[in-house]
Scaffold this motif. Structure first.
Motif, PDB file in Angstrom:
ATOM      1  N   GLN A   3       0.824  -1.199   0.000  1.00  0.00           N
ATOM      2  CA  GLN A   3       0.000   0.000   0.000  1.00  0.00           C
ATOM      3  C   GLN A   3       0.855   1.244   0.000  1.00  0.00           C
ATOM      4  N   VAL A   5       0.075   5.265   0.681  1.00  0.00           N
ATOM      5  CA  VAL A   5      -0.988   6.133   1.165  1.00  0.00           C
ATOM      6  C   VAL A   5      -0.479   7.565   1.236  1.00  0.00           C
ATOM      7  N   GLU A   6      -1.089   8.434   0.419  1.00  0.00           N
ATOM      8  CA  GLU A   6      -0.714   9.842   0.420  1.00  0.00           C
ATOM      9  C   GLU A   6      -1.507  10.601   1.479  1.00  0.00           C
ATOM     10  N   SER A   7      -0.908  11.672   1.958  1.00  0.00           N
ATOM     11  CA  SER A   7      -1.585  12.578   2.879  1.00  0.00           C
ATOM     12  C   SER A   7      -0.980  13.962   2.729  1.00  0.00           C
ATOM     13  N   CYS A  22       3.874  10.256   1.534  1.00  0.00           N
ATOM     14  CA  CYS A  22       3.428   8.991   0.953  1.00  0.00           C
ATOM     15  C   CYS A  22       4.044   7.880   1.787  1.00  0.00           C
ATOM     16  N   TYR A  95      -0.470  11.890  -6.909  1.00  0.00           N
ATOM     17  CA  TYR A  95      -0.271  10.472  -6.662  1.00  0.00           C
ATOM     18  C   TYR A  95       1.213  10.182  -6.445  1.00  0.00           C
ATOM     19  N   TYR A 114       3.419   0.374  -8.365  1.00  0.00           N
ATOM     20  CA  TYR A 114       2.501   0.600  -7.243  1.00  0.00           C
ATOM     21  C   TYR A 114       2.115   2.074  -7.200  1.00  0.00           C
ATOM     22  N   TRP A 115       0.845   2.296  -6.884  1.00  0.00           N
ATOM     23  CA  TRP A 115       0.296   3.649  -6.848  1.00  0.00           C
ATOM     24  C   TRP A 115      -0.525   3.866  -5.578  1.00  0.00           C
ATOM     25  N   GLY A 116      -0.467   5.105  -5.091  1.00  0.00           N
ATOM     26  CA  GLY A 116      -1.357   5.481  -4.013  1.00  0.00           C
ATOM     27  C   GLY A 116      -2.720   5.869  -4.557  1.00  0.00           C
ATOM     28  N   GLN A 117      -3.615   6.188  -3.651  1.00  0.00           N
ATOM     29  CA  GLN A 117      -4.986   6.512  -4.036  1.00  0.00           C
ATOM     30  C   GLN A 117      -5.133   7.978  -4.444  1.00  0.00           C
ATOM     31  N   GLY A 118      -4.145   8.796  -4.138  1.00  0.00           N
ATOM     32  CA  GLY A 118      -4.180  10.198  -4.507  1.00  0.00           C
ATOM     33  C   GLY A 118      -4.658  11.104  -3.389  1.00  0.00           C
ATOM     34  N   THR A 119      -4.180  12.329  -3.417  1.00  0.00           N
ATOM     35  CA  THR A 119      -4.617  13.348  -2.463  1.00  0.00           C
ATOM     36  C   THR A 119      -4.837  14.649  -3.240  1.00  0.00           C
TER      37      THR A 119
END
Length: 125
Positions: A3, A5-7, A22, A95, A114-119
């Motif tokens: 996973q 995860v961006e924030s 990330c 991303y 692999y990619w995050g879900q984006g912010t």
């Protein structure tokens, strides 16, 4: 399960700053190149910048060069994007991505596994 995860996204006025993070879990990316991309509404995903596995080499799109800085903390398995002097045209979903097979980054999103879900980052004028 891997996973990313961006924030750190949000709304900021033009000229302001934001720092995106990330966090990676499920495996270590300490030797993998990582990158940041963004996608504005109605536009294709755009390369922002990338960093090599140990954090010694970075590369940026011309549109963000001198304003954005990518860094990584491999001990924390975390990638960062410091964004300064933000402009309305920087508004997009951002991303993070990891390229397990690459030592140095790539501008091509297809090279990333692999990619995050984006912010969301929104810059008001």
């Amino acid at each position: 399960q891997v996973q990313l995860v961006e924030s750190g996204g949000g709304l900021v006025q033009a000229g302001g700053s934001l720092r995106l993070s990330c966090a990676a879990s499920g495996r270590s990316f300490t030797t993998a190149a990582m990158g940041w991309f963004r996608q504005a509404i109605g536009k294709e995903r755009e390369f922002v910048g990338c960093i090599d596995g140990i954090g010694s080499s970075t590369y940026y799109a011309d549109s963000v060069k001198g304003r954005f800085t990518i860094s990584r903390d491999n001990a924390k398995n975390t990638l960062y994007l410091q964004m300064n002097s933000l402009k309305p045209e920087d508004t997009a979903v951002y991303y993070c991505a990891a390229a397990a097979a690459l030592v140095y980054g790539s501008i091509n999103p297809r090279d990333y596994d692999y990619w995050g879900q984006g912010t969301q980052v929104t810059v008001s004028s």
